[in-house]
Structure formats: structure tokens, C-alpha cells
Write an enzyme that holds these catalytic residues in place. Structure first.
Site, mmCIF file in Angstrom:
data_model
loop_
_atom_site.group_PDB
_atom_site.id
_atom_site.type_symbol
_atom_site.label_atom_id
_atom_site.label_comp_id
_atom_site.label_asym_id
_atom_site.label_seq_id
_atom_site.Cartn_x
_atom_site.Cartn_y
_atom_site.Cartn_z
ATOM 1 N N ARG A 128 0.810 -1.227 0.000
ATOM 2 C CA ARG A 128 0.000 0.000 0.000
ATOM 3 C C ARG A 128 0.839 1.271 0.000
ATOM 4 O O ARG A 128 0.360 2.332 0.387
ATOM 5 C CB ARG A 128 -0.996 0.001 1.169
ATOM 6 C CG ARG A 128 -2.026 -1.107 1.089
ATOM 7 C CD ARG A 128 -3.120 -0.944 2.135
ATOM 8 N NE ARG A 128 -4.149 -1.957 1.962
ATOM 9 C CZ ARG A 128 -4.139 -3.137 2.597
ATOM 10 N NH1 ARG A 128 -3.148 -3.427 3.428
ATOM 11 N NH2 ARG A 128 -5.100 -4.010 2.388
ATOM 12 N N LYS A 150 3.335 11.219 -11.183
ATOM 13 C CA LYS A 150 2.456 10.359 -11.968
ATOM 14 C C LYS A 150 3.154 9.035 -12.223
ATOM 15 O O LYS A 150 4.285 9.000 -12.698
ATOM 16 C CB LYS A 150 2.105 11.007 -13.309
ATOM 17 C CG LYS A 150 0.932 11.957 -13.278
ATOM 18 C CD LYS A 150 0.568 12.336 -14.702
ATOM 19 C CE LYS A 150 -0.649 13.223 -14.764
ATOM 20 N NZ LYS A 150 -1.004 13.557 -16.159
ATOM 21 N N LYS A 228 7.389 22.684 -14.563
ATOM 22 C CA LYS A 228 6.528 21.584 -14.111
ATOM 23 C C LYS A 228 6.327 21.638 -12.609
ATOM 24 O O LYS A 228 5.217 21.391 -12.115
ATOM 25 C CB LYS A 228 7.111 20.235 -14.529
ATOM 26 C CG LYS A 228 6.156 19.084 -14.217
ATOM 27 C CD LYS A 228 6.480 17.809 -14.948
ATOM 28 C CE LYS A 228 5.388 16.778 -14.734
ATOM 29 N NZ LYS A 228 5.671 15.515 -15.457
ATOM 30 N N GLU A 238 -4.084 16.927 -10.805
ATOM 31 C CA GLU A 238 -4.589 17.200 -12.147
ATOM 32 C C GLU A 238 -6.080 17.547 -12.144
ATOM 33 O O GLU A 238 -6.879 17.045 -12.934
ATOM 34 C CB GLU A 238 -4.326 16.009 -13.075
ATOM 35 C CG GLU A 238 -4.326 16.391 -14.546
ATOM 36 C CD GLU A 238 -3.855 15.272 -15.451
ATOM 37 O OE1 GLU A 238 -3.040 15.573 -16.343
ATOM 38 O OE2 GLU A 238 -4.278 14.120 -15.277
ATOM 39 N N ARG A 242 -2.836 21.426 -14.141
ATOM 40 C CA ARG A 242 -1.879 20.391 -14.528
ATOM 41 C C ARG A 242 -2.234 19.741 -15.864
ATOM 42 O O ARG A 242 -1.363 19.204 -16.553
ATOM 43 C CB ARG A 242 -1.776 19.331 -13.429
ATOM 44 C CG ARG A 242 -0.694 18.300 -13.711
ATOM 45 C CD ARG A 242 -0.372 17.418 -12.518
ATOM 46 N NE ARG A 242 0.662 16.453 -12.859
ATOM 47 C CZ ARG A 242 1.307 15.691 -11.996
ATOM 48 N NH1 ARG A 242 1.010 15.779 -10.705
ATOM 49 N NH2 ARG A 242 2.229 14.841 -12.395
ATOM 50 N N ASN A 246 -0.497 18.269 -20.735
ATOM 51 C CA ASN A 246 -0.850 17.254 -21.723
ATOM 52 C C ASN A 246 -0.964 17.818 -23.138
ATOM 53 O O ASN A 246 -1.483 17.141 -24.033
ATOM 54 C CB ASN A 246 -2.184 16.587 -21.341
ATOM 55 C CG ASN A 246 -2.070 15.759 -20.072
ATOM 56 O OD1 ASN A 246 -1.107 15.025 -19.883
ATOM 57 N ND2 ASN A 246 -3.048 15.899 -19.192
ATOM 58 N N HIS A 249 -0.579 15.610 -26.157
ATOM 59 C CA HIS A 249 -0.549 14.229 -25.686
ATOM 60 C C HIS A 249 -1.785 13.417 -26.089
ATOM 61 O O HIS A 249 -1.674 12.204 -26.283
ATOM 62 C CB HIS A 249 -0.389 14.189 -24.166
ATOM 63 C CG HIS A 249 0.999 14.487 -23.708
ATOM 64 N ND1 HIS A 249 1.646 15.668 -24.029
ATOM 65 C CD2 HIS A 249 1.882 13.759 -22.979
ATOM 66 C CE1 HIS A 249 2.860 15.648 -23.497
ATOM 67 N NE2 HIS A 249 3.026 14.510 -22.864
#
Length: 358
Positions: A128, A150, A228, A238, A242, A246, A249
Site C-alpha cells: 500500500r 504520476k 513543471k 490534475e 496540470r 498534456n 498528448h
């Protein structure tokens, strides 16, 4: 390709829920044991790396960690995006369990973006959640994927569809590792570098236009991770800003999927996606005229592809499985102008029409 000089340590602090520092310094890999001792209570460390990186760097990291008193285990997976799946994660879990890793122990991700994503996901989910440290060895990982927490793996239906947010305890960036990269993988990282200028920093974009980024790599890496850092510190999960990271992307991931995650790198696919989104934005009067030409010209300068033979219909179909879909719409990142980006929700049934341009 060669990298530039510069020996001074640069430190970028990331103020996420679990704060950490990014250390940029040539030769920093030699001191991973020192950093691990300061940042972790671990007795055991498992290095997760791939078959390309291991022969180059694993013994430097093993020796540093062993000298600092850690018991060290290494898990090596087959290099490439094709390995970024749950089967590889299961193999990493087995390696961790067989080595007796506990919640206080540490994973070190030694490699590019695929390695960092998978080692981070294993760290986020084993017992966990245990600590991990990033040592990115590719340009793309150094400027982008190693920062922000991420983690994840691909499914046959799309890229990064399974994952977790899990911040590292530190990121150690050694630009000297770039000297061992084939040109193709330097070019790959340049796609993400151009992205930062597009979405947040017109002056940086102009710097990339006027200078050779490869002659200023230390400065370029610091600029990208600072941009970033600022975005991730304001929006760790996000929920809004954030998503701007992308840019390019959605279509980039679609291109990668249609290629079966082979024959085109992530940064190259993102470059095509950025040019296409800038052109689609201009077509609708959203993006300032001439923006797409500048993005395309800069991508060409750094030997990145700027177009694809794939149909708009196939790209839209592949993009609909993207993780940025929400209900019946998908969030697209668009430019008003260089350095000024925003998101727009587009209904899925209008996606093909939206991305189509003459």
C-alpha cells in the site's frame, strides 16, 4: 550527441503534499547512497532498471548504495514501452517480496520514463505504498516524467490507463547520462521540452528558436522542471492547471497506440500532436494565426516529425480511450498563442470534426 559542461548543483524544491527536491548535477549518481541515507530509514533498496540501462549504470548505483550500508537488490526488465504492462509490475512485486522489502524500504527507479512510471507504480501499490527515488537517465524523463508523481502502466486499450499519484522522496538528475543516449532518444526528449515553451513560457520558446538547446542542456533541464514544479505544486492531482502539461498528448498517445507502441517514440508522437492541435486551433479562430507554423518550424529544427499519414477518424477513435475523457467529453489542451494555453471540453462525438483541419 554531446552534452554541455557545468558542474554546479542546481536544486529545485517541489511543494506537493509530500515535498521533495530535484537535484541536477553532473556525477550526482555517484552519491545516491548518501542521498538515500539522508532521506530514508530503509535497510533494503531495490533498483528497478531496464536491459539497456543496467549495463551502463547499475553497478555505479549498487556500489554507492552498498558503501552506504544498504542491502541491494536489482530487478531488470526488458527495455521498451512494450514492457509497460501489469505483467511486468507483477514480476517487480515478486522481486520485492522475495527480497523481503518492508514498508520502510526504498525503490530506486534507474532509467527512462517507462522505468520511472513502472517503478513508481510498484512503489505506490506494494504494501500500500513505499518510498521511491527517481534517477532519470533519458532526456524525456529528466525534463518531464520523473517530476510530479504520476506513475502507471498501459493497457491494450490505451496508454497510462492504470496508475497512481505517488511522489518520490527525491529526483537525482545527472545530465552526463545523456552522453550515452542514441540521437533518437535525445530527439524524443526535445518534444517535451518544446511543449513547455508552448504552454507556459514564450521567452523559453524563443530561446529554443534562437539557440541550440543541446548546447545548454543543464539550463534547459532546470527550466523545464521548474515550470513543471510550479504547475504540479498548484495542482498535484490534475484537477485543473496540470492538464495543460498534456498539450499534444491526446493525439500523441493516439498515434502511439495506433503504432502498437512501436516505431515512434513518445516525444515524437507528442510533437505531431502539438502541431495538429495548433492547426486545429487556428482553423477555429482559437489560436493566433502563425502559431502552428512556429511550432512546426521548431519541431523540424530539432528533427522531430510534424505530420502523420493516419486519418483524422482513426486518431479520434484511438483518442476516445484516453484517460482525459470524462463522461461524454474529452479535455483538449489548446493554445491562444505561444506560452498561453488553456483546456476545452469537446464532446466525444465531435472530436473528429474538431481535430480536422485543411
Amino acid at each position: 550527441m554531446s552534452a554541455d559542461g557545468g558542474k554546479n548543483m542546481k536544486t529545485v524544491h517541489v511543494s506537493t503534499g509530500k515535498p521533495y527536491d530535484i537535484y541536477i548535477e553532473r556525477g550526482v549518481m555517484e552519491r545516491v547512497g548518501e542521498y538515500a541515507s539522508q532521506l530514508s530509514r530503509a535497510k533494503r533498496v531495490t533498483i528497478v532498471t531496464d536491459s539497456n540501462v543496467a549495463p551502463l549504470y547499475q553497478w555505479r548505483v549498487i556500489n554507492s548504495l552498498s558503501a552506504a550500508g544498504f542491502e541491494v537488490n536489482t530487478h531488470i526488465f526488458r527495455a521498451g514501452e512494450e514492457s509497460k504492462h501489469l505483467g511486468t509490475i507483477a514480476e517487480i512485486y515478486k522481486s520485492l517480496a522475495d527480497f523481503g522489502m518492508t514498508r520502510k524500504d526504498l525503490i530506486v527507479a534507474l532509467g527512462g520514463g517507462v522505468c520511472g512510471d513502472m517503478a513508481g507504480f510498484a512503489a505506490a501499490t506494494y504494501l500500500r505504498g513505499i518510498d521511491f527515488m527517481q534517477i532519470p537517465t533519458s532526456l524525456l524523463a529528466q525534463v518531464d516524467s520523473s517530476v510530479g508523481g504520476k506513475t502507471g502502466v498501459d493497457l491494450p486499450q490505451g496508454k497510462n490507463l492504470v496508475g497512481a499519484f505517488h511522489q518520490p522522496v527525491a529526483v537525482l538528475i545527472d545530465p552526463d547520462t545523456l552522453m550515452t543516449l542514441p540521437d533518437r532518444f535525445i530527439i524524443d526528449g526535445l518534444g517535451e521540452i518544446i511543449k513547455y515553451g508552448c504552454i507556459k513560457d514564450a521567452a523559453f520558446f524563443e530561446f529554443l528558436e534562437n539557440e541550440n538547446a543541446l548546447q545548454h542542456l543543464d539550463e534547459v533541464i532546470e527550466t523545464c522542471v521548474t515550470i513543471k514544479r510550479d504547475v504540479v505544486s498548484r495542482d498535484e492531482r490534475e484537477a485543473g492547471e496540470r492538464m495543460l502539461l498534456n498539450f499534444g498528448h491526446t493525439l500523441g498517445h493516439a498515434i502511439e497506440k495506433l503504432y502498437g507502441f512501436k516505431d515512434i517514440t513518445h516525444g515524437m508522437a507528442v510533437a505531431v500532436g502539438m502541431v495538429m492541435m495548433a492547426r486545429a486551433g487556428e482553423e477555429r479562430g482559437i489560436t493566433a494565426a502563425g502559431t502552428a507554423d512556429r511550432v512546426e518550424s521548431l519541431c523540424r529544427k530539432y528533427c522531430l516529425p510534424t505530420s502523420e499519414e493516419l486519418s483524422f477518424a482513426s486518431l479520434a477513435g484511438a483518442a476516445k480511450a484516453d484517460k482525459k475523457t470524462a463522461g461524454d467529453s474529452i479535455s483538449l489542451v489548446l493554445l491562444r498563442s505561444i506560452g498561453d494555453s488553456f483546456t476545452r471540453a469537446v464532446p466525444l462525438d465531435e472530436l473528429e470534426e474538431f481535430i480536422t483541419f485543411s
